[in-house]
Design a protein around this motif. Sequence first.
Motif, short mmCIF file in Angstrom:
data_model
loop_
_atom_site.label_atom_id
_atom_site.label_comp_id
_atom_site.label_asym_id
_atom_site.label_seq_id
_atom_site.Cartn_x
_atom_site.Cartn_y
_atom_site.Cartn_z
N ASN A 169 0.72 -1.02 0.08
CA ASN A 169 -0.20 0.29 0.01
C ASN A 169 0.48 1.24 0.01
OD1 ASN A 169 -3.07 -1.16 0.30
ND2 ASN A 169 -1.83 -1.53 2.29
N ILE A 170 0.79 2.11 -1.00
CA ILE A 170 1.54 3.29 -1.28
C ILE A 170 1.44 4.11 -1.00
CG2 ILE A 170 3.30 4.13 -3.61
CD1 ILE A 170 3.17 1.15 -4.30
N ASN A 171 1.93 5.11 -0.11
CA ASN A 171 1.57 6.64 0.04
C ASN A 171 2.82 7.21 0.50
OD1 ASN A 171 2.27 6.05 3.11
ND2 ASN A 171 0.70 6.43 3.62
N GLU A 172 3.79 6.85 -0.28
CA GLU A 172 5.42 7.60 -0.66
C GLU A 172 5.69 7.57 -0.79
OE1 GLU A 172 7.42 6.65 3.43
OE2 GLU A 172 5.50 6.82 4.93
N ASN A 173 6.34 8.00 -1.45
CA ASN A 173 7.36 8.18 -2.49
C ASN A 173 9.12 7.73 -2.42
OD1 ASN A 173 6.06 8.84 -4.63
ND2 ASN A 173 5.64 11.11 -4.57
N LEU A 178 6.85 -8.66 -10.23
CA LEU A 178 5.25 -8.54 -11.37
C LEU A 178 4.93 -7.55 -10.21
CD1 LEU A 178 3.76 -10.30 -13.32
CD2 LEU A 178 2.48 -9.47 -11.85
N PHE A 179 4.37 -6.87 -10.53
CA PHE A 179 3.88 -5.52 -9.71
C PHE A 179 1.98 -5.86 -10.89
CE2 PHE A 179 6.96 -2.54 -8.87
CZ PHE A 179 7.51 -3.58 -8.19
N TYR A 180 0.60 -6.51 -9.68
CA TYR A 180 -0.51 -6.20 -10.39
C TYR A 180 -0.96 -4.95 -9.95
CZ TYR A 180 -5.57 -6.41 -11.55
OH TYR A 180 -6.52 -5.82 -12.52
N VAL A 181 -1.67 -3.93 -10.58
CA VAL A 181 -1.71 -2.63 -9.88
C VAL A 181 -3.13 -2.47 -9.78
CG1 VAL A 181 -2.31 0.44 -10.27
CG2 VAL A 181 -0.06 -1.27 -10.92
N GLN A 182 -4.02 -3.12 -8.22
CA GLN A 182 -4.67 -3.09 -8.23
C GLN A 182 -5.64 -1.21 -8.25
OE1 GLN A 182 -6.38 -5.26 -4.80
NE2 GLN A 182 -8.24 -5.45 -4.52
N TYR A 183 -5.12 -0.25 -7.08
CA TYR A 183 -5.70 0.16 -7.63
C TYR A 183 -4.74 1.82 -7.92
CZ TYR A 183 -6.18 0.61 -2.48
OH TYR A 183 -6.06 0.57 -1.60
N GLY A 184 -4.16 3.23 -7.90
CA GLY A 184 -3.80 3.88 -8.27
C GLY A 184 -2.93 4.48 -9.29
N SER A 185 -2.16 5.10 -9.70
CA SER A 185 -1.58 5.52 -10.92
C SER A 185 -0.16 6.45 -10.38
CB SER A 185 -2.28 6.44 -11.57
OG SER A 185 -2.91 7.46 -11.06
N GLY A 186 0.73 6.54 -11.08
CA GLY A 186 2.13 7.01 -11.33
C GLY A 186 2.95 6.65 -12.65
N ILE A 187 3.97 6.81 -12.13
CA ILE A 187 5.31 7.01 -12.82
C ILE A 187 6.54 5.46 -12.32
CG2 ILE A 187 7.67 8.13 -13.92
CD1 ILE A 187 5.51 10.45 -13.47
N LEU A 188 6.57 4.40 -13.08
CA LEU A 188 7.97 3.73 -12.80
C LEU A 188 9.00 4.07 -13.48
CD1 LEU A 188 8.65 1.15 -11.25
CD2 LEU A 188 8.70 0.58 -13.53
N SER A 189 9.75 5.04 -13.30
CA SER A 189 10.92 5.77 -13.55
C SER A 189 12.48 4.63 -13.52
CB SER A 189 11.71 7.10 -12.87
OG SER A 189 10.76 7.74 -13.32
N ILE A 239 17.42 -0.61 -12.37
CA ILE A 239 17.39 -0.05 -11.68
C ILE A 239 15.75 1.04 -11.94
CG2 ILE A 239 19.12 1.40 -10.51
CD1 ILE A 239 21.06 1.48 -11.27
N TRP A 240 15.17 0.94 -10.47
CA TRP A 240 13.78 1.80 -10.68
C TRP A 240 13.47 2.45 -9.52
CZ3 TRP A 240 10.34 0.48 -7.62
CH2 TRP A 240 10.84 -1.03 -6.94
N LYS A 241 13.20 3.28 -9.96
CA LYS A 241 11.80 4.64 -8.36
C LYS A 241 10.87 4.64 -9.05
CE LYS A 241 13.35 8.58 -6.70
NZ LYS A 241 14.09 9.48 -6.63
N LEU A 242 10.04 4.08 -7.84
CA LEU A 242 8.52 4.71 -8.58
C LEU A 242 7.67 5.74 -7.19
CD1 LEU A 242 5.79 1.54 -8.36
CD2 LEU A 242 5.21 3.69 -6.91
N GLU A 243 6.83 6.46 -8.39
CA GLU A 243 6.36 8.06 -7.39
C GLU A 243 4.98 7.37 -7.71
OE1 GLU A 243 8.92 11.46 -8.59
OE2 GLU A 243 9.70 10.23 -10.13
N TYR A 244 4.31 7.64 -6.91
CA TYR A 244 3.09 7.36 -6.94
C TYR A 244 2.43 8.82 -7.68
CZ TYR A 244 1.22 9.61 -2.22
OH TYR A 244 1.42 10.16 -1.59
N LYS A 245 1.16 9.44 -8.03
CA LYS A 245 0.24 10.51 -7.98
C LYS A 245 -0.84 9.25 -7.21
CE LYS A 245 1.99 11.89 -12.73
NZ LYS A 245 1.64 12.27 -13.86
N ASN A 246 -1.93 8.94 -7.74
CA ASN A 246 -2.99 8.93 -6.37
C ASN A 246 -2.51 7.78 -5.85
OD1 ASN A 246 -5.14 10.92 -7.93
ND2 ASN A 246 -4.36 9.37 -9.95
#
Length: 204
Positions: A32-36, A49-60, A81-88
């Motif tokens: 449950n992501i609420n921080e970048n 593997l990530f399955y997005v149940q809800y939300g949106s954002g950017i995987l850099s 190498i990656w970094k996830l930033e959520y928008k919702n």
Amino acid sequence: HLKTFNIKKNGNAISSRVPLLFNNDIIVSVSNINENMNFFYRSGHYDELFYVQYGSGILSTNFGKLLYKKGDYIIIPKGVIWKLEYKNKTKLLVVESSSPIETPNKYRNRFGQLLENSPFCERDIKVPALKSPIDKRGNFLIKVKLEDGIQEYIYDHHPFDVVGWDGYYFPWIFNINDFEPLVGSIHQPPPVHQTFESRNFVIC
């Protein structure tokens, strides 16, 4: 029935993970992501593997950026190498696999191409959009997942300094709404719902 909505732990894409099931081949978690993330991450032992149940954002990633939304499967080969930033606010089902996560053999021809009767095809796959290389010096924290835990490294140059890439080893996205189920006059068996496979398990 695992009632994951009762799990209240939050955080970034790494700190919020709660493992539910595991063996030598696979770790299944929810996140449950609420921080970048204020760091970069790389798995040294697992395809993810990530399955997005809800939300949106950017995987850099060091291959470029992927925009994610509800219903997306995000496949990240080990070593990326990656970094996830959520928008919702985002909820993920996370699968870590000790062997590659691939499209099922039964959907491919002997050259590896998806067949006409596959429930999805290469046109449904989103690949990263490569941006201009980031030529920046500093202290960049990379957390690397190993079998026994996480090792931290400090890079003195930004890891997203790639000027180009080629080949078939890259992170990608497939959305479940692009899956075209195989149908018949009678109820089809569960394997028709398969989306991915690995050495000792499948994902449906």
